[in-house]
Design a protein around this motif. Structure first.
Motif, PDB file in Angstrom:
ATOM      1  N   GLY A 125       3.575   4.559 -10.945  1.00 32.81           N
ATOM      2  CA  GLY A 125       3.601   5.795 -11.721  1.00 32.81           C
ATOM      3  C   GLY A 125       3.265   7.004 -10.881  1.00 32.81           C
ATOM      4  O   GLY A 125       3.123   6.921  -9.653  1.00 32.81           O
ATOM      5  N   PHE A 126       3.120   8.138 -11.544  1.00 32.82           N
ATOM      6  CA  PHE A 126       2.880   9.420 -10.874  1.00 32.82           C
ATOM      7  C   PHE A 126       1.523   9.403 -10.159  1.00 32.82           C
ATOM      8  O   PHE A 126       0.479   9.190 -10.769  1.00 32.82           O
ATOM      9  CB  PHE A 126       2.930  10.541 -11.898  1.00 32.82           C
ATOM     10  N   GLY A 127       1.568   9.622  -8.837  1.00 32.21           N
ATOM     11  CA  GLY A 127       0.357   9.550  -8.033  1.00 32.21           C
ATOM     12  C   GLY A 127      -0.708  10.545  -8.465  1.00 32.21           C
ATOM     13  O   GLY A 127      -1.903  10.236  -8.429  1.00 32.21           O
ATOM     14  N   GLY A 128      -0.290  11.746  -8.855  1.00 31.94           N
ATOM     15  CA  GLY A 128      -1.253  12.756  -9.277  1.00 31.94           C
ATOM     16  C   GLY A 128      -2.081  12.304 -10.466  1.00 31.94           C
ATOM     17  O   GLY A 128      -3.273  12.618 -10.567  1.00 31.94           O
ATOM     18  N   LYS A 129      -1.452  11.547 -11.370  1.00 29.86           N
ATOM     19  CA  LYS A 129      -2.162  11.036 -12.544  1.00 29.86           C
ATOM     20  C   LYS A 129      -3.095   9.885 -12.147  1.00 29.86           C
ATOM     21  O   LYS A 129      -4.244   9.815 -12.601  1.00 29.86           O
ATOM     22  CB  LYS A 129      -1.140  10.558 -13.584  1.00 29.86           C
ATOM     23  N   ILE A 130      -2.607   8.977 -11.307  1.00 26.97           N
ATOM     24  CA  ILE A 130      -3.406   7.821 -10.891  1.00 26.97           C
ATOM     25  C   ILE A 130      -4.635   8.256 -10.097  1.00 26.97           C
ATOM     26  O   ILE A 130      -5.718   7.689 -10.229  1.00 26.97           O
ATOM     27  CB  ILE A 130      -2.545   6.850 -10.062  1.00 26.97           C
ATOM     28  N   LEU A 131      -4.490   9.306  -9.282  1.00 30.27           N
ATOM     29  CA  LEU A 131      -5.564   9.741  -8.386  1.00 30.27           C
ATOM     30  C   LEU A 131      -6.368  10.926  -8.927  1.00 30.27           C
ATOM     31  O   LEU A 131      -7.174  11.495  -8.199  1.00 30.27           O
ATOM     32  CB  LEU A 131      -4.971  10.125  -7.018  1.00 30.27           C
ATOM     33  N   GLU A 132      -6.162  11.284 -10.186  1.00 31.77           N
ATOM     34  CA  GLU A 132      -6.778  12.508 -10.702  1.00 31.77           C
ATOM     35  C   GLU A 132      -8.304  12.439 -10.779  1.00 31.77           C
ATOM     36  O   GLU A 132      -8.983  13.447 -10.624  1.00 31.77           O
ATOM     37  CB  GLU A 132      -6.204  12.852 -12.083  1.00 31.77           C
ATOM     38  N   ASN A 133      -8.876  11.271 -10.987  1.00 33.44           N
ATOM     39  CA  ASN A 133     -10.333  11.129 -11.082  1.00 33.44           C
ATOM     40  C   ASN A 133     -10.902  10.804  -9.705  1.00 33.44           C
ATOM     41  O   ASN A 133     -10.793   9.676  -9.216  1.00 33.44           O
ATOM     42  CB  ASN A 133     -10.702  10.032 -12.086  1.00 33.44           C
ATOM     43  N   LYS A 134     -11.522  11.778  -9.052  1.00 29.95           N
ATOM     44  CA  LYS A 134     -12.036  11.587  -7.701  1.00 29.95           C
ATOM     45  C   LYS A 134     -13.187  10.588  -7.630  1.00 29.95           C
ATOM     46  O   LYS A 134     -13.488  10.051  -6.566  1.00 29.95           O
ATOM     47  CB  LYS A 134     -12.502  12.938  -7.135  1.00 29.95           C
ATOM     48  N   ASP A 135     -13.846  10.356  -8.758  1.00 32.04           N
ATOM     49  CA  ASP A 135     -14.991   9.437  -8.771  1.00 32.04           C
ATOM     50  C   ASP A 135     -14.590   7.991  -9.060  1.00 32.04           C
ATOM     51  O   ASP A 135     -15.439   7.097  -8.998  1.00 32.04           O
ATOM     52  CB  ASP A 135     -16.014   9.891  -9.824  1.00 32.04           C
ATOM     53  N   GLU A 136     -13.326   7.754  -9.363  1.00 32.03           N
ATOM     54  CA  GLU A 136     -12.896   6.400  -9.692  1.00 32.03           C
ATOM     55  C   GLU A 136     -12.767   5.560  -8.425  1.00 32.03           C
ATOM     56  O   GLU A 136     -12.234   6.013  -7.404  1.00 32.03           O
ATOM     57  CB  GLU A 136     -11.551   6.438 -10.419  1.00 32.03           C
ATOM     58  N   ASP A 137     -13.256   4.330  -8.485  1.00 35.87           N
ATOM     59  CA  ASP A 137     -13.154   3.408  -7.350  1.00 35.87           C
ATOM     60  C   ASP A 137     -11.745   2.817  -7.323  1.00 35.87           C
ATOM     61  O   ASP A 137     -11.374   2.032  -8.192  1.00 35.87           O
ATOM     62  CB  ASP A 137     -14.199   2.299  -7.480  1.00 35.87           C
ATOM     63  N   LEU A 138     -10.962   3.225  -6.338  1.00 34.28           N
ATOM     64  CA  LEU A 138      -9.587   2.756  -6.229  1.00 34.28           C
ATOM     65  C   LEU A 138      -9.392   1.885  -4.996  1.00 34.28           C
ATOM     66  O   LEU A 138      -8.332   1.878  -4.370  1.00 34.28           O
ATOM     67  CB  LEU A 138      -8.628   3.950  -6.197  1.00 34.28           C
ATOM     68  N   ARG A 139     -10.436   1.116  -4.644  1.00 35.60           N
ATOM     69  CA  ARG A 139     -10.348   0.165  -3.535  1.00 35.60           C
ATOM     70  C   ARG A 139     -10.059  -1.224  -4.098  1.00 35.60           C
ATOM     71  O   ARG A 139     -10.724  -1.673  -5.027  1.00 35.60           O
ATOM     72  CB  ARG A 139     -11.639   0.161  -2.720  1.00 35.60           C
ATOM     73  N   PHE A 140      -9.076  -1.888  -3.496  1.00 32.54           N
ATOM     74  CA  PHE A 140      -8.652  -3.194  -3.986  1.00 32.54           C
ATOM     75  C   PHE A 140      -8.550  -4.172  -2.823  1.00 32.54           C
ATOM     76  O   PHE A 140      -8.061  -3.825  -1.740  1.00 32.54           O
ATOM     77  CB  PHE A 140      -7.295  -3.082  -4.688  1.00 32.54           C
ATOM     78  N   THR A 141      -9.019  -5.388  -3.052  1.00 31.30           N
ATOM     79  CA  THR A 141      -8.957  -6.429  -2.023  1.00 31.30           C
ATOM     80  C   THR A 141      -7.731  -7.298  -2.257  1.00 31.30           C
ATOM     81  O   THR A 141      -7.526  -7.836  -3.345  1.00 31.30           O
ATOM     82  CB  THR A 141     -10.219  -7.306  -2.050  1.00 31.30           C
ATOM     83  N   PHE A 142      -6.906  -7.417  -1.222  1.00 29.70           N
ATOM     84  CA  PHE A 142      -5.699  -8.241  -1.259  1.00 29.70           C
ATOM     85  C   PHE A 142      -5.922  -9.506  -0.428  1.00 29.70           C
ATOM     86  O   PHE A 142      -6.455  -9.425   0.686  1.00 29.70           O
ATOM     87  CB  PHE A 142      -4.503  -7.482  -0.683  1.00 29.70           C
ATOM     88  N   VAL A 143      -5.503 -10.636  -0.956  1.00 28.49           N
ATOM     89  CA  VAL A 143      -5.539 -11.905  -0.222  1.00 28.49           C
ATOM     90  C   VAL A 143      -4.130 -12.484  -0.255  1.00 28.49           C
ATOM     91  O   VAL A 143      -3.560 -12.692  -1.330  1.00 28.49           O
ATOM     92  CB  VAL A 143      -6.530 -12.911  -0.838  1.00 28.49           C
ATOM     93  N   ILE A 144      -3.552 -12.731   0.942  1.00 28.25           N
ATOM     94  CA  ILE A 144      -2.164 -13.172   1.036  1.00 28.25           C
ATOM     95  C   ILE A 144      -2.084 -14.512   1.767  1.00 28.25           C
ATOM     96  O   ILE A 144      -2.634 -14.672   2.859  1.00 28.25           O
ATOM     97  CB  ILE A 144      -1.305 -12.126   1.780  1.00 28.25           C
ATOM     98  N   ASN A 145      -1.390 -15.440   1.152  1.00 26.37           N
ATOM     99  CA  ASN A 145      -1.097 -16.739   1.766  1.00 26.37           C
ATOM    100  C   ASN A 145       0.397 -17.012   1.611  1.00 26.37           C
ATOM    101  O   ASN A 145       1.016 -16.617   0.625  1.00 26.37           O
ATOM    102  CB  ASN A 145      -1.890 -17.861   1.099  1.00 26.37           C
ATOM    103  N   ALA A 146       0.965 -17.695   2.595  1.00 27.52           N
ATOM    104  CA  ALA A 146       2.384 -18.064   2.533  1.00 27.52           C
ATOM    105  C   ALA A 146       2.626 -19.203   3.518  1.00 27.52           C
ATOM    106  O   ALA A 146       1.730 -19.589   4.275  1.00 27.52           O
ATOM    107  CB  ALA A 146       3.274 -16.859   2.849  1.00 27.52           C
ATOM    108  N   GLU A 147       3.846 -19.703   3.502  1.00 31.26           N
ATOM    109  CA  GLU A 147       4.224 -20.775   4.424  1.00 31.26           C
ATOM    110  C   GLU A 147       5.480 -20.385   5.177  1.00 31.26           C
ATOM    111  O   GLU A 147       6.319 -19.639   4.677  1.00 31.26           O
ATOM    112  CB  GLU A 147       4.448 -22.081   3.650  1.00 31.26           C
ATOM    113  N   GLY A 148       5.574 -20.898   6.413  1.00 27.03           N
ATOM    114  CA  GLY A 148       6.734 -20.652   7.245  1.00 27.03           C
ATOM    115  C   GLY A 148       7.283 -21.959   7.769  1.00 27.03           C
ATOM    116  O   GLY A 148       6.902 -23.038   7.306  1.00 27.03           O
ATOM    117  N   PRO A 149       8.176 -21.913   8.769  1.00 25.57           N
ATOM    118  CA  PRO A 149       8.791 -23.140   9.293  1.00 25.57           C
ATOM    119  C   PRO A 149       7.794 -24.080   9.970  1.00 25.57           C
ATOM    120  O   PRO A 149       8.077 -25.267  10.133  1.00 25.57           O
ATOM    121  CB  PRO A 149       9.828 -22.612  10.296  1.00 25.57           C
ATOM    122  N   PHE A 150       6.631 -23.574  10.372  1.00 22.24           N
ATOM    123  CA  PHE A 150       5.620 -24.414  11.021  1.00 22.24           C
ATOM    124  C   PHE A 150       4.386 -24.600  10.144  1.00 22.24           C
ATOM    125  O   PHE A 150       3.292 -24.821  10.635  1.00 22.24           O
ATOM    126  CB  PHE A 150       5.224 -23.817  12.372  1.00 22.24           C
ATOM    127  N   GLY A 151       4.580 -24.470   8.835  1.00 26.22           N
ATOM    128  CA  GLY A 151       3.475 -24.696   7.918  1.00 26.22           C
ATOM    129  C   GLY A 151       2.826 -23.399   7.457  1.00 26.22           C
ATOM    130  O   GLY A 151       3.398 -22.309   7.607  1.00 26.22           O
TER     131      GLY A 151
END
Length: 202
Positions: A125-151
């Motif tokens: 959505g619109f970035g200005g709306k998502i980021l409008e609250n300067k005090d909101e914690d917008l940090r997110f932890t990503f964990v990525i797993n996948a497999e390839g030709p060697f496992g």
């Protein structure tokens, strides 16, 4: 034992010692060569594995909107891609929220595959709306797993702070779609001009 026999014994012992030292050096050299082969093999396998990533950034076609992108920058096909986010990303609008939730659910179960150089994206959505609250914690932890030709590929875990985009320029690079649209608009304008000129000469 006479002197000659003693001398021959000394020579035999020395020869044996030299042979043992040579054998040790040969084994060390062989072990070093095998270790180098193993290192080169591991480097080749690592290079051939896919590299799956996720990012939140402005849209490449509309810099005002934020998007979730998932891509494979590696050289081979990634399979069974699993992405976990510690909590739901913010969105603007119920449709965007439903589509994003559906995508995250699919990645939680294991996305079937992602070809080399391929990117998928979902609008937040619109970035200005998502980021409008300067005090909101917008940090997110990503964990990525996948497999390839060697496992399985090594797990990726990192933090994305959406506040990094606060106040950033909304200018985006040109795309082939924009070039095509501009050419079409220019062709339409030329056609209209030609028609007006022909009408003026009638």
């Amino acid at each position: 034992m006479n002197f000659t026999d003693f001398g021959m014994l000394i020579v035999a012992v020395l020869s044996l010692g030299v042979a043992l030292i040579a054998t040790m050096h040969a084994k060390n050299a062989s072990d070093a060569a095998q270790e180098q082969v193993d290192v080169q093999r591991q480097i080749a396998q690592d290079d051939a594995q896919p590299y799956v990533w996720a990012d939140v950034r402005p849209s490449v076609t509309n810099g005002s909107n934020l998007m979730l992108y998932v891509g494979n920058s590696g050289k081979t096909l990634a399979t069974n891609i699993r992405i976990e986010i510690d909590r739901m990303l913010p969105t603007v609008g119920s449709t965007a929220n439903e589509l994003l939730k559906d995508a995250i659910d699919r990645f939680s179960d294991g996305h079937a595959s992602l070809a080399p150089g391929r990117e998928l994206s979902w609008g937040l959505g619109f970035g200005g709306k998502i980021l409008e609250n300067k005090d909101e914690d917008l940090r997110f932890t990503f964990v990525i797993n996948a497999e390839g030709p060697f496992g399985p590929i090594p797990e990726l875990k990192y933090l994305i702070d959406m506040n990094d985009w606060r106040g950033a320029s909304a200018i985006v690079p040109g795309t082939m779609q924009q070039v095509s649209r501009a050419i079409k608009d220019m062709t339409t304008s030329v056609d209209k001009l030609g028609a007006a000129i022909r009408k003026g000469h009638e």
